[in-house]
Design an enzyme around this catalytic site. Structure first.
Site, PDB file in Angstrom:
ATOM      1  N   HIS A 311       8.391   4.431   0.147  1.00 45.86           N
ATOM      2  CA  HIS A 311       9.094   5.159  -0.903  1.00 45.86           C
ATOM      3  C   HIS A 311      10.588   5.008  -0.691  1.00 45.86           C
ATOM      4  CE1 HIS A 311      10.196   8.349  -3.696  1.00 45.86           C
ATOM      5  NE2 HIS A 311       9.004   8.142  -4.214  1.00 45.86           N
ATOM      6  N   ASP A 369       0.711   7.940  -4.877  1.00 40.72           N
ATOM      7  CA  ASP A 369      -0.085   7.030  -5.700  1.00 40.72           C
ATOM      8  C   ASP A 369      -1.242   6.403  -4.954  1.00 40.72           C
ATOM      9  OD1 ASP A 369       1.278   7.459  -8.008  1.00 40.72           O
ATOM     10  OD2 ASP A 369       2.845   6.042  -7.483  1.00 40.72           O
TER      11      ASP A 369
HETATM   12  N1  CMC Z   1       4.335  -2.978   1.868  1.00 43.56           N
HETATM   13  C1  CMC Z   1       4.873  -3.793   2.799  1.00 43.56           C
HETATM   14  N2  CMC Z   1       6.148  -3.734   3.190  1.00 43.56           N
HETATM   15  C2  CMC Z   1       6.933  -2.828   2.572  1.00 43.56           C
HETATM   16  C3  CMC Z   1       6.441  -1.949   1.603  1.00 43.56           C
HETATM   17  C4  CMC Z   1       5.087  -2.041   1.243  1.00 43.56           C
HETATM   18  N3  CMC Z   1       4.548  -1.223   0.330  1.00 43.56           N
HETATM   19  N4  CMC Z   1       7.443  -1.147   1.180  1.00 43.56           N
HETATM   20  C5  CMC Z   1       8.531  -1.523   1.878  1.00 43.56           C
HETATM   21  N5  CMC Z   1       8.229  -2.537   2.724  1.00 43.56           N
HETATM   22  C6  CMC Z   1       9.117  -3.164   3.706  1.00 43.56           C
HETATM   23  C7  CMC Z   1      10.148  -4.071   3.052  1.00 43.56           C
HETATM   24  O1  CMC Z   1       9.670  -5.394   2.938  1.00 43.56           O
HETATM   25  C8  CMC Z   1      11.300  -3.942   4.010  1.00 43.56           C
HETATM   26  O2  CMC Z   1      11.027  -4.721   5.154  1.00 43.56           O
HETATM   27  P1  CMC Z   1      12.243  -5.471   5.949  1.00 43.56           P
HETATM   28  O3  CMC Z   1      13.138  -4.370   6.436  1.00 43.56           O
HETATM   29  O4  CMC Z   1      11.558  -6.215   7.017  1.00 43.56           O
HETATM   30  O5  CMC Z   1      12.900  -6.357   4.922  1.00 43.56           O
HETATM   31  C9  CMC Z   1      11.245  -2.493   4.457  1.00 43.56           C
HETATM   32  O6  CMC Z   1       9.859  -2.121   4.321  1.00 43.56           O
HETATM   33  C10 CMC Z   1      12.118  -1.560   3.634  1.00 43.56           C
HETATM   34  O7  CMC Z   1      11.706  -1.655   2.300  1.00 43.56           O
HETATM   35  P2  CMC Z   1      12.640  -1.597   1.025  1.00 43.56           P
HETATM   36  O8  CMC Z   1      12.107  -2.565  -0.002  1.00 43.56           O
HETATM   37  O9  CMC Z   1      14.063  -1.708   1.415  1.00 43.56           O
HETATM   38  O10 CMC Z   1      12.368  -0.138   0.543  1.00 43.56           O
HETATM   39  P3  CMC Z   1      12.787   0.423  -0.843  1.00 43.56           P
HETATM   40  O11 CMC Z   1      13.179   1.828  -0.583  1.00 43.56           O
HETATM   41  O12 CMC Z   1      13.754  -0.423  -1.546  1.00 43.56           O
HETATM   42  O13 CMC Z   1      11.411   0.332  -1.678  1.00 43.56           O
HETATM   43  C11 CMC Z   1       9.419   0.888  -2.791  1.00 43.56           C
HETATM   44  C12 CMC Z   1      10.632   1.401  -2.010  1.00 43.56           C
HETATM   45  C13 CMC Z   1       8.620   2.101  -3.312  1.00 43.56           C
HETATM   46  C14 CMC Z   1       9.873   0.075  -4.042  1.00 43.56           C
HETATM   47  C15 CMC Z   1       8.554  -0.005  -1.869  1.00 43.56           C
HETATM   48  O14 CMC Z   1       8.187   0.717  -0.729  1.00 43.56           O
HETATM   49  C16 CMC Z   1       7.304  -0.532  -2.573  1.00 43.56           C
HETATM   50  O15 CMC Z   1       7.401  -1.521  -3.319  1.00 43.56           O
HETATM   51  N6  CMC Z   1       6.128   0.128  -2.355  1.00 43.56           N
HETATM   52  C17 CMC Z   1       4.911  -0.279  -3.009  1.00 43.56           C
HETATM   53  C18 CMC Z   1       4.919   0.246  -4.422  1.00 43.56           C
HETATM   54  C19 CMC Z   1       4.649   1.727  -4.512  1.00 43.56           C
HETATM   55  O16 CMC Z   1       3.700   2.232  -3.900  1.00 43.56           O
HETATM   56  N7  CMC Z   1       5.477   2.421  -5.325  1.00 43.56           N
HETATM   57  C20 CMC Z   1       5.261   3.850  -5.605  1.00 43.56           C
HETATM   58  C21 CMC Z   1       6.369   4.719  -5.186  1.00 43.56           C
HETATM   59  S1  CMC Z   1       5.852   6.427  -5.300  1.00 43.56           S
HETATM   60  C22 CMC Z   1       5.781   6.741  -6.981  1.00 43.56           C
HETATM   61  C23 CMC Z   1       7.111   6.955  -7.605  1.00 43.56           C
HETATM   62  O17 CMC Z   1       7.845   7.875  -7.165  1.00 43.56           O
HETATM   63  O18 CMC Z   1       7.392   6.222  -8.585  1.00 43.56           O
END
Ligand code: CMC
Length: 435
Positions: A311, A369
């Protein structure tokens, strides 16, 4: 309201630009903010913050999240208490009016919402224009936007009464539209709302009753749906809420703004995540394939993510996930589905991911989710409608945030700036000299 603290931030530059002192504001809780509004006028420079990692775009008194503590408050009340002690319409009242309703206020609010649940009879022609296999989110973007053409008497955004009526209409009609989108997709007749049912029971009835058979309200399932709605009702300045605010900042009508929010919510990184999480479980298929799948998730080149994990704000745990996990167990037990294949797979995946160094070191925990998809599937809601249910729940948050923005004296049209990296000025060559 914000207050200025004694502290100020001083920005100094190595290119000779004179340094700039900026006020710092403190809210009731949460990080202080530095007021950079005079930055461009004073220095000719913008700030650069793609994804708004460090930018507060408004002040708000609706929802507060502490991502490190895993805390979510609606108007100060913890989500754990609201989910247990209140129903969805009380939560709506709270988000819209700042305080929980007393018994009389609740009764009058419930009656107001209940009496707005029908949609204009002509709305059915919009549905009939869609292909039967249209995604419900595409149908909702279209039909919610189309509400603007039917309710001209509540479109004057400068009139507080009009804003109030639009808010009630949106909260009342979204379940009807979501259920109509479902009925259309399965080729069944639309079911009209029933005023004697609660908000959530009425939705289940519009989804599952047919002219040939009544829907028997199951209290455990209705409570589960109500909890899904409470947990998704608002989440401060997330992507779709910011979209609603940005659309509304130009003076667009509330129905159009909510349609914009629905479009943003559709994306798999936001509201589409529960649909994506369930599709992921189907794709993994069996517990034996989890190891291979986790390997792909860790491989940066694979583009595979563990959907329902991680998240942007919660970097410890998602408090909504804990409540949804509880509901998940309750519903599966009530339906005798404890041995459900996907549920067992989800629990095995959760266990492995929570112990794996990759996820632990990145503070990646299951989000709401991960479980809400399993609950919705058990309620009989088709996967393609999951994000539609999220939109139905979030409508109250969007509209509360929209109303707050409209009455904020500091509100301006949203207009982000950019760091331009394209070609500088050049002349258009004749066709014969273009590469
Ligand atoms: N699976 C694998 N790796 C992940 C995931 C995941 N679901 N989420 C983050 N990472 C990794 C990412 O690759 C990064 O790794 P590194 O530091 O090695 O590059 C690290 O964790 C930090 O991630 P980030 O992309 O900088 O985190 P963010 O805050 O930008 O992204 C997110 C948040 C929700 C977009 C992402 O975690 C994601 O795509 N999750 C899966 C989709 C999901 O379940 N979304 C629902 C969110 S809850 C409902 C809502 O509030 O809308």
């Amino acid at each position: 309201m914000t207050t200025t603290v004694e502290n100020k931030a001083t920005l100094s530059f190595s290119d000779g630009t004179p340094s700039l002192e900026m006020p710092i504001y403190t809210g009731t809780i949460g990080p202080d903010v530095i007021d950079i509004r005079k930055l461009y006028a004073s220095t000719g420079k913008f700030t650069y913050d793609p994804g708004f990692m460090s930018t507060a775009a408004c002040n708000s008194s609706i929802t507060y999240i502490d991502g490190d503590k895993g805390e979510l408050l609606y108007r100060g009340y913890p989500i754990e208490q609201l989910a247990v002690n209140c129903d969805f319409l009380e939560t709506c009242y709270l988000l819209l009016n700042s305080e929980l309703p007393n018994a009389a206020e609740k009764a009058s609010f419930v009656s107001l919402v209940t009496n707005h649940t029908m949609v204009h009879e002509q709305m059915q022609f919009f549905f009939r224009g869609f292909r039967r296999d249209a995604h419900p989110m595409s149908v909702l973007v279209g039909t919610v936007g189309a509400l603007s053409s039917f309710y001209h008497d509540s479109l004057d955004i400068s009139d507080p009464h009009h804003r109030e009526v639009s808010a009630i209409r949106l909260i009342a009609k979204l379940p009807t539209l979501v259920a109509m989108a479902y009925k259309y997709s399965v080729g069944q007749p639309f079911v009209y709302p029933r005023n004697e049912l609660s908000y959530s029971a009425n939705f289940m009835n519009m989804m599952f009753a047919t002219p040939c058979a009544d829907y028997k309200v199951n209290e455990v399932l209705v409570r589960a749906l109500d909890r899904i709605l409470i947990l998704h009702a608002d989440h401060e300045q997330n992507a779709s809420t910011s979209t609603v605010r940005l659309a509304g900042s130009s003076g667009a009508n509330p129905f159009a703004c909510i349609a914009a929010g629905i479009a943003c919510l559709w994306g798999p990184a936001h509201g589409g995540a529960n649909e994506a999480a369930l599709s992921m479980l189907e794709e993994i298929g069996s517990v034996d394939n989890i190891g291979e799948f986790i390997k792909q998730v860790k491989d940066k080149n694979s583009g595979v993510k563990l959907m329902g994990f991680g998240h942007r704000v919660y970097k410890n745990y998602d408090p909504r996930a804990t409540l949804m996990r509880e509901t998940c167990y309750e519903v599966l037990e009530a339906l005798g589905l404890q041995n459900d294949r996907l549920f067992k797979l989800a629990m095995a995946l959760e266990k492995i991911a929570l112990e794996d160094e990759y996820f632990v070191s990145r503070k990646l925990y299951p989000n709401v989710d991960f479980y809400s998809g399993i609950v919705q599937r058990a309620l009989g809601i088709p996967v393609s409608l999951f994000t539609g249910i999220f939109a139905l729940a979030r409508t109250v948050g969007w509209i509360a945030q929209w109303k707050e923005m409209i009455s904020d004296p500091e509100q301006k049209i949203g207009r982000p700036r950019q760091l331009f990296v394209g070609p500088t000025r050049r002349d258009v060559p004749p066709m014969s000299r273009r590469g």
